[in-house]
Design an enzyme around this catalytic site. Structure first.
Site, short mmCIF file in Angstrom:
data_model
loop_
_atom_site.label_atom_id
_atom_site.label_comp_id
_atom_site.label_asym_id
_atom_site.label_seq_id
_atom_site.Cartn_x
_atom_site.Cartn_y
_atom_site.Cartn_z
N GLU A 88 0.81 -1.21 0.00
CA GLU A 88 0.00 0.00 0.00
C GLU A 88 0.86 1.27 0.00
O GLU A 88 0.57 2.22 -0.71
CB GLU A 88 -0.92 -0.01 1.22
CG GLU A 88 -2.09 0.91 1.01
CD GLU A 88 -2.88 1.14 2.29
OE1 GLU A 88 -2.65 0.41 3.27
OE2 GLU A 88 -3.69 2.07 2.30
N ASP A 89 1.92 1.27 0.82
CA ASP A 89 2.67 2.51 1.03
C ASP A 89 3.91 2.65 0.14
O ASP A 89 4.39 3.75 -0.08
CB ASP A 89 3.16 2.60 2.50
CG ASP A 89 1.99 2.69 3.46
OD1 ASP A 89 0.86 2.90 2.98
OD2 ASP A 89 2.21 2.53 4.67
#
Ligand code: MN
Length: 729
Positions: A88-89
């Protein structure tokens, strides 16, 4: 060692070495380098990120895996915890994780990324939708949810570093979704911590006032706890029950819930303390309970046996509340070590490890997770779903008792009808009602675990279509459908035969004669019937019409618009009409010209078949049936009245009140009840009252089929010497 609630507090100094040491406690042969590789991978991916607290980002995944290690999760889950935010990051793909680690780990991380992208709605109504999404994620791999809970736990632990607005939002979401989920998965350690954290950030004023109050009497309370532990321990030792006893204040959230639910102040909350007794085996649990109850005064109605009837998430324990050494209410839980493990770690306690990698063993104990997934599919009603999720209602099954004391497991939401069909098909088909814990309940009553059920049957009863809406189990549904279609076939056969027979009379012949000559052969072929019976069913059900059949009989010269054809037409209509009438068994009365109307019996006069009755149109509530003599309809002037007649096909029992005046004598209630029961009439309730001058007055509510049965009841009561008068009340 005293087993305390697991502590998941934020560990800013947790290192990868600590994490590995923690895993090695329960998994000594763990491939250390695999975990280190994941740590290095995550640390590198997050190297430029910081948490809101200012700490290096890697502290977060480390804490998440630290929690997972406390729950003794398998290595894949620990690694997924370390990697949970990289897709996600950071600039990492699922494919990268699959290549570097394993497909399973990659799938868990992908599942987590999906959840973090879900838009959770905050309104009450949308909660169910949110929950459904989580259940779907869970169905793929339960470990996704385990990592998500650990993730949420650490985020809540460090929530003070974000804006107040975000605090409230995250805390609200946690309370709505993650707390019930943790509870449902039985992970009470996580659930308790999350609840207290939610309280802190959602209602900070309340929370800090409460911590102050609880802290105020701290040393006093600690002394009390220590002494009480000693007293309990000593009592148990006297009877050689080996035990570990611990005590603690209840969670802030449970105090908060009590204060708001009962609307009382902190000072009025009585049982602030809870004690836990861990013993060696089940028989010591009950022995321990006996010792506690004979040493301290138990508070009535507070004993719960979750050992005999475990909660659906497999939680087992004995609960009781007693008046402690200084007459203060204390809650006591008694359980074995194994039960304690399940109570704290829930589903995680059932994880089984394989040599390499890991797998959730297909144990029966995890069946209810599948049930949850199934429930999500079956339950279209959001409110019902949330009832199941939020309250402590059993979901996988309810455990109920037969009159013999046997335990039966039924589906969540099961009714007495499900129970009846679980006992025997015949019991189901003839079920007219049930007594649950001694009280009469309607057929659609929802059973709870621990209920004792007694089914009432009548040989006049038979299943109807509405039952399909009442029952929850597929067994009951199948049995009802089978019955209905069998009845339908039988009925069709008779009607079809009658129709054909009548039609042939017009042409001066009959079925037998034609059958002998093979005259139906053409009809069988053309209308796809294998034999006469099927032909009858086709005709009656309207699949084929009688004209078609007549046309296909070679020896009959069928002509449209002939006198004969008109004759056939007119009786076909008559038969169809009367068949329709007899199919209408839904209502006790037939309302002229109106189908499918809601009909109820007037409570004032309880009419029974045989009474002269009249329908009374009630605004928005269908039609109420009253006796013609009833006071209720007298003043109406007839504008809202509608003629009705009793439906002879309907055979549900009707209640009627019988008032009996007797001379006052002991045992008279029993003797009259006996007399009524002996003639096969069921008594729903009986009320007794003493009158002056040595008289007694009783009102029996009995169930009768019709007026003649009522008269039968009256006559057996009248026949008794002690009886002065009998009347309808
Ligand atoms: Mn995270």
């Amino acid at each position: 060692m005293i087993k305390e609630r697991m502590d998941f507090s934020h560990e800013p100094d947790l290192t990868i070495d600590d994490l590995i040491a923690r895993v090695q406690l329960y998994y000594p042969d763990v491939d250390e380098s695999f975990i280190r590789k994941a740590y290095d991978f995550a640390a590198h991916a997050h190297r430029n990120q910081k948490r809101s607290s200012g700490e290096p980002y890697i502290i977060h995944p480390l804490n998440v895996s630290g929690t997972l290690a406390k729950l003794k999760m398998d290595v894949e889950t620990i690694i997924a915890g370390l990697l949970h935010d990289v897709v996600e990051d950071c600039d990492v793909t699922a494919e990268d994780i699959k290549n570097e680690f394993s497909e399973n780990i990659s799938l868990i991380v992908v599942g987590l990324t999906k959840i973090s992208k879900m838009k959770f709605k905050s309104k009450q109504e949308s909660q169910a939708e949110n929950f459904r999404k989580m259940v779907v994620a869970m169905a793929q791999d339960l470990r996704v949810i385990m990592v998500k809970l650990a993730d949420r736990m650490h985020n809540m632990r460090t929530l003070q570093y974000v804006s107040q607005e975000k605090q409230r939002k995250v805390a609200g979401e946690t309370l709505d979704i993650y707390v019930p989920l943790a509870g449902r998965l039985g992970i009470n350690s996580v659930k308790g911590e999350l609840e207290d954290l939610c309280l802190r950030f959602k209602h900070p004023e309340f929370y800090y006032k409460l911590t102050e109050k609880v802290a105020m009497k701290k040393s006093e309370r600690e002394t009390y706890i220590r002494e009480t532990i000693q007293v309990i321990k000593k009592k148990l030792d006297e009877y050689n029950v080996g035990s570990e006893v611990s005590g603690r204040p209840k969670t802030f959230y449970s105090i908060y819930k009590k204060m708001t639910k009962q609307d009382v102040g902190f000072e009025q909350i009585q049982d602030l303390l809870a004690f836990r007794i861990i013993v060696d085996n089940i028989s010591d649990c009950y022995k321990g309970l006996g010792i506690i109850h004979s040493s301290f005064k138990p508070v009535p109605g507070r004993f719960k046996d979750y050992i005999a009837i475990p909660k659906v998430n497999n939680y087992q324990s004995l609960h009781t509340t007693v008046l402690g050494p200084s007459a203060e209410r204390v809650e006591i839980q008694i359980r074995t070590e194994e039960m304690h493990e399940v109570a704290e770690k829930g589903i995680a306690a059932h994880w089984k490890y394989k040599e390499r990698g890991s797998n959730v063993a297909k144990s029966k104990k995890l069946d209810w997770v599948q049930d949850l997934v199934q429930l999500n599919k079956d339950t279209a009603n959001n409110q019902e779903l949330m009832d199941v999720v939020k309250n402590d209602i059993d979901i996988g099954g309810v455990f109920v008792f037969t009159p013999e004391g046997d335990v039966l497991e039924l589906r969540y939401g099961a009714t007495p009808l499900d129970f009846a069909y679980a006992v025997h098909t015949q019991v189901g088909n003839r079920c007219v009602g049930a007594k649950v814990n001694g009280k009469i309940v309607p057929l659609k009553f929802r059973l709870k675990s621990g209920d004792s059920i007694e089914i009432m049957t009548s040989k006049n009863q038979e299943p109807n279509k509405d039952w399909l809406k009442i029952v929850k189990s597929s067994r009951a549904k199948t049995k009802i459908r089978q019955y209905l279609s069998k009845v339908e076939r039988e009925k069709s056969k008779v009607i079809g035969e009658q129709m054909l027979d009548e039609a042939l009379k017009v042409y001066q012949t009959n079925i037998k004669t034609l059958e002998k000559k093979g005259e139906f052969k053409k009809a069988y072929d053309e209308l796809h019937a294998r034999n006469l019976e099927e032909l009858y069913i086709h005709v009656a059900s309207g699949r084929s019409n009688i004209k078609e059949v007549l046309k296909l009989i070679p020896s009959i010269d069928y002509k449209e618009d002939s006198e004969k054809e008109k004759k056939v037409e007119s009786f076909v209509q008559k038969i169809t009409k009367s068949a329709k009438k007899s199919a209408n068994k839904k209502n006790a009365v037939i309302v002229d010209g109106i189908e499918d109307i809601e009909v109820r019996m007037g409570r004032c006069c309880n009419p029974i078949p045989g009474d002269e009755v009249i329908g009374f149109i009630t605004k928005g509530r269908g039609i109420t049936i009253h006796n013609r003599t009833c006071d209720k309809i007298a003043g109406d002037g007839g504008v809202r009245q509608i003629p009705v007649e009793w439906n002879s096909e309907y055979n549900f029992k009707h209640p009627v009140n019988i008032k009996v005046i007797t001379i006052d004598k002991p045992g008279i209630l029993a003797s009259i009840s006996d007399a009524i029961n002996k003639i096969g009439i069921n008594i729903r309730s009986a009320h007794a009252k003493s009158l002056p001058d040595q008289k007694g007055s009783f009102i029996f509510e009995v169930e009768v089929n019709d007026y003649s049965e009522f008269l039968k009841a009256v006559s057996v009561i009248e026949a008794r010497d002690e009886v002065i008068s009998v009347s309808r009340a």
